[in-house]
Scaffold this active site. Structure first.
Site, PDB file in Angstrom:
ATOM      1  N   ARG A 172      11.180  -0.329   8.520  1.00 31.64           N
ATOM      2  CA  ARG A 172      11.690  -0.917   9.753  1.00 31.64           C
ATOM      3  C   ARG A 172      13.201  -0.762   9.822  1.00 31.64           C
ATOM      4  O   ARG A 172      13.905  -1.000   8.838  1.00 31.64           O
ATOM      5  CB  ARG A 172      11.329  -2.398   9.825  1.00 31.64           C
ATOM      6  CG  ARG A 172       9.841  -2.663  10.031  1.00 31.64           C
ATOM      7  CD  ARG A 172       9.367  -2.146  11.367  1.00 31.64           C
ATOM      8  NE  ARG A 172       7.922  -2.268  11.538  1.00 31.64           N
ATOM      9  CZ  ARG A 172       7.249  -1.703  12.513  1.00 31.64           C
ATOM     10  NH1 ARG A 172       7.871  -0.966  13.410  1.00 31.64           N
ATOM     11  NH2 ARG A 172       5.943  -1.856  12.605  1.00 31.64           N
ATOM     12  N   VAL A 222      11.578   4.375   5.719  1.00 29.90           N
ATOM     13  CA  VAL A 222      10.438   4.735   6.562  1.00 29.90           C
ATOM     14  C   VAL A 222       9.661   3.470   6.925  1.00 29.90           C
ATOM     15  O   VAL A 222       8.480   3.533   7.239  1.00 29.90           O
ATOM     16  CB  VAL A 222       9.515   5.761   5.877  1.00 29.90           C
ATOM     17  CG1 VAL A 222      10.205   7.094   5.712  1.00 29.90           C
ATOM     18  CG2 VAL A 222       9.047   5.243   4.518  1.00 29.90           C
ATOM     19  N   ASP A 243      13.190   7.357   9.123  1.00 23.18           N
ATOM     20  CA  ASP A 243      12.173   7.483  10.158  1.00 23.18           C
ATOM     21  C   ASP A 243      12.350   6.413  11.224  1.00 23.18           C
ATOM     22  O   ASP A 243      11.647   6.413  12.232  1.00 23.18           O
ATOM     23  CB  ASP A 243      10.765   7.376   9.537  1.00 23.18           C
ATOM     24  CG  ASP A 243       9.677   7.724  10.535  1.00 23.18           C
ATOM     25  OD1 ASP A 243       9.793   8.780  11.188  1.00 23.18           O
ATOM     26  OD2 ASP A 243       8.709   6.940  10.672  1.00 23.18           O
ATOM     27  N   HIS A 273      10.340   7.877  14.233  1.00 24.58           N
ATOM     28  CA  HIS A 273       9.265   6.935  13.880  1.00 24.58           C
ATOM     29  C   HIS A 273       7.933   7.676  13.849  1.00 24.58           C
ATOM     30  O   HIS A 273       6.924   7.232  14.431  1.00 24.58           O
ATOM     31  CB  HIS A 273       9.221   5.774  14.858  1.00 24.58           C
ATOM     32  CG  HIS A 273       8.714   4.505  14.235  1.00 24.58           C
ATOM     33  ND1 HIS A 273       9.008   3.249  14.703  1.00 24.58           N
ATOM     34  CD2 HIS A 273       7.909   4.304  13.155  1.00 24.58           C
ATOM     35  CE1 HIS A 273       8.422   2.328  13.965  1.00 24.58           C
ATOM     36  NE2 HIS A 273       7.750   2.954  13.018  1.00 24.58           N
ATOM     37  N   LYS A 322       0.823  -1.215   0.000  1.00 23.45           N
ATOM     38  CA  LYS A 322       0.000   0.000   0.000  1.00 23.45           C
ATOM     39  C   LYS A 322       0.856   1.263   0.000  1.00 23.45           C
ATOM     40  O   LYS A 322       0.604   2.203  -0.758  1.00 23.45           O
ATOM     41  CB  LYS A 322      -0.927  -0.004   1.220  1.00 23.45           C
ATOM     42  CG  LYS A 322      -2.013  -1.062   1.214  1.00 23.45           C
ATOM     43  CD  LYS A 322      -2.957  -0.810   2.377  1.00 23.45           C
ATOM     44  CE  LYS A 322      -4.069  -1.864   2.420  1.00 23.45           C
ATOM     45  NZ  LYS A 322      -3.674  -3.039   3.177  1.00 23.45           N
ATOM     46  N   GLU A 360      14.556   0.377  18.345  1.00 25.99           N
ATOM     47  CA  GLU A 360      13.311   1.126  18.464  1.00 25.99           C
ATOM     48  C   GLU A 360      13.458   2.257  19.477  1.00 25.99           C
ATOM     49  O   GLU A 360      12.811   3.289  19.368  1.00 25.99           O
ATOM     50  CB  GLU A 360      12.165   0.189  18.857  1.00 25.99           C
ATOM     51  CG  GLU A 360      10.795   0.838  18.811  1.00 25.99           C
ATOM     52  CD  GLU A 360      10.467   1.455  17.456  1.00 25.99           C
ATOM     53  OE1 GLU A 360      10.063   2.639  17.441  1.00 25.99           O
ATOM     54  OE2 GLU A 360      10.619   0.777  16.431  1.00 25.99           O
ATOM     55  N   ASP A 374       9.441  -6.351  -5.740  1.00 33.55           N
ATOM     56  CA  ASP A 374       8.480  -6.966  -4.824  1.00 33.55           C
ATOM     57  C   ASP A 374       8.026  -8.290  -5.414  1.00 33.55           C
ATOM     58  O   ASP A 374       7.308  -8.308  -6.410  1.00 33.55           O
ATOM     59  CB  ASP A 374       7.277  -6.051  -4.592  1.00 33.55           C
ATOM     60  CG  ASP A 374       6.392  -6.532  -3.445  1.00 33.55           C
ATOM     61  OD1 ASP A 374       6.271  -7.769  -3.267  1.00 33.55           O
ATOM     62  OD2 ASP A 374       5.827  -5.692  -2.730  1.00 33.55           O
TER      63      ASP A 374
END
Length: 327
Positions: A239, A237, A263, A288, A158, A268, A178
């Site tokens: 992981r 943007v 990002d 993030h 998406k 984390e 992909d």
């Protein structure tokens, strides 16, 4: 029934009134506890009698789940759930829910914002204007310009599709890698399916939108940065685990990558005081935050709460998606 909303303290720094309202709308008698995670032992003590858990980033492996004997459902209020041991939750009959679509447009916008800011060298101008009070357009390196350049997308889900559509407006050629996408799907958003070698060789901008899996963990490493022949702008943007942070630092130092927009970082909860990517004028890092907007936050709150209450009350029709096959 006890529901715990748990995450790292800064993640829980936002207002949570809507979560409380959504949860109590479906389960009026629920005991709702907010637990800022600082210590594993304290977290496990809180979770010992919890029926439901809502979290975005806390790791939930076998050892953690062993300490949650009453847990029936986990609602992930983020798009990724790679930190949850899905096989272990399946074995225990704990439903794990994802929220799916809620921030596609925001993340695509953020991707383009990073791309444009890096190409136009905005951080240089922030320094020369705000700090040095210097009025010189030539203080920054010459932008390459996006029109006619090639954007390489890794991941055409998406968000990748939304980025491709936006890139058309800037006159960019878009190549995508992909294995799950079809040529027709790519063509519908102005992209052309390609292979890894071609994209690494031809792209002026490379943007990562892959879900993190065992196959693509630490995917962007020094070997791949060396194969980026056009020394592109690199964007992540998705992981942080998809890239090797020290290898990106080396690639920037050696000019293999001209700039980076991130990002996410490998951790984390990164220690920014020790991060070698911080403080560079050709690197933009955001916390993030690509998902963040008024619209997306409301959707995040509503869907993640409905997922949890649906699982806990057996109202499966209101659950967006159970990702580990437990009903």
């Amino acid at each position: 029934m006890k529901i715990v909303i748990a995450d790292y303290p800064d993640v829980l720094g936002r207002e949570l009134e809507k979560e409380f309202a959504f949860l109590r709308e479906d389960i009026p008698i629920a005991e709702i506890v907010v637990h800022p995670y600082r210590d594993a032992a304290l977290f496990y003590r809180e979770m010992a009698d919890a029926d439901g858990l809502m979290t975005a980033f806390l790791p939930l492996d076998k050892d953690a789940l062993d300490r949650m004997p009453r847990l029936h459902a986990i609602s992930i209020n983020a798009t990724g759930y790679n930190f949850v041991d899905l096989e272990e939750t399946r074995r225990r009959g704990i439903a794990v829910c994802a929220i799916g679509e809620y921030c596609t447009q925001e993340v695509a916008d953020h991707t383009m914002a990073l791309m444009l800011a890096l190409d136009r060298n905005l951080k240089v101008y922030f320094r020369t204007i705000d700090r040095e009070h210097r009025w010189q357009y030539y203080a920054a390196p010459r932008p390459m310009g996006l029109a006619g350049r090639t954007l390489g997308l890794f991941g055409l889900g998406k968000i990748g599709k939304a980025v491709s559509r936006r890139a058309q407006g800037f006159g960019m050629r878009v190549l995508a890698v992909d294995p799950r996408a079809t040529p027709e799907q790519a063509e519908a958003v102005g992209a052309c399916l390609s292979d890894e070698a071609t994209v690494l060789r031809e792209a002026d901008v490379i943007s990562n939108h892959m879900n993190l899996t065992g196959e693509n963990e630490r995917f962007f490493d020094y070997a791949r940065f060396c194969r980026m022949e056009k020394h592109p702008i690199f964007l992540n943007v998705s992981r942080g685990g998809s890239m090797v942070e020290t290898d990106l630092v080396r690639a920037l130092d050696e000019g293999l990558v001209r700039a980076a927009g991130l990002d996410v970082l490998e951790a984390e909860k990164p220690d920014l005081s020790r991060c070698a990517l911080v403080g560079r004028e050709n690197v933009i890092i955001t916390p993030h935050a690509a998902f963040y907007s008024s619209r997306s936050i409301e959707a995040l709150q509503r869907i993640s709460c409905r997922n949890l209450t649906g699982c806990l009350t057996g109202r499966w029709e209101q659950v967006f998606r159970v990702v580990n096959g437990v009903f």
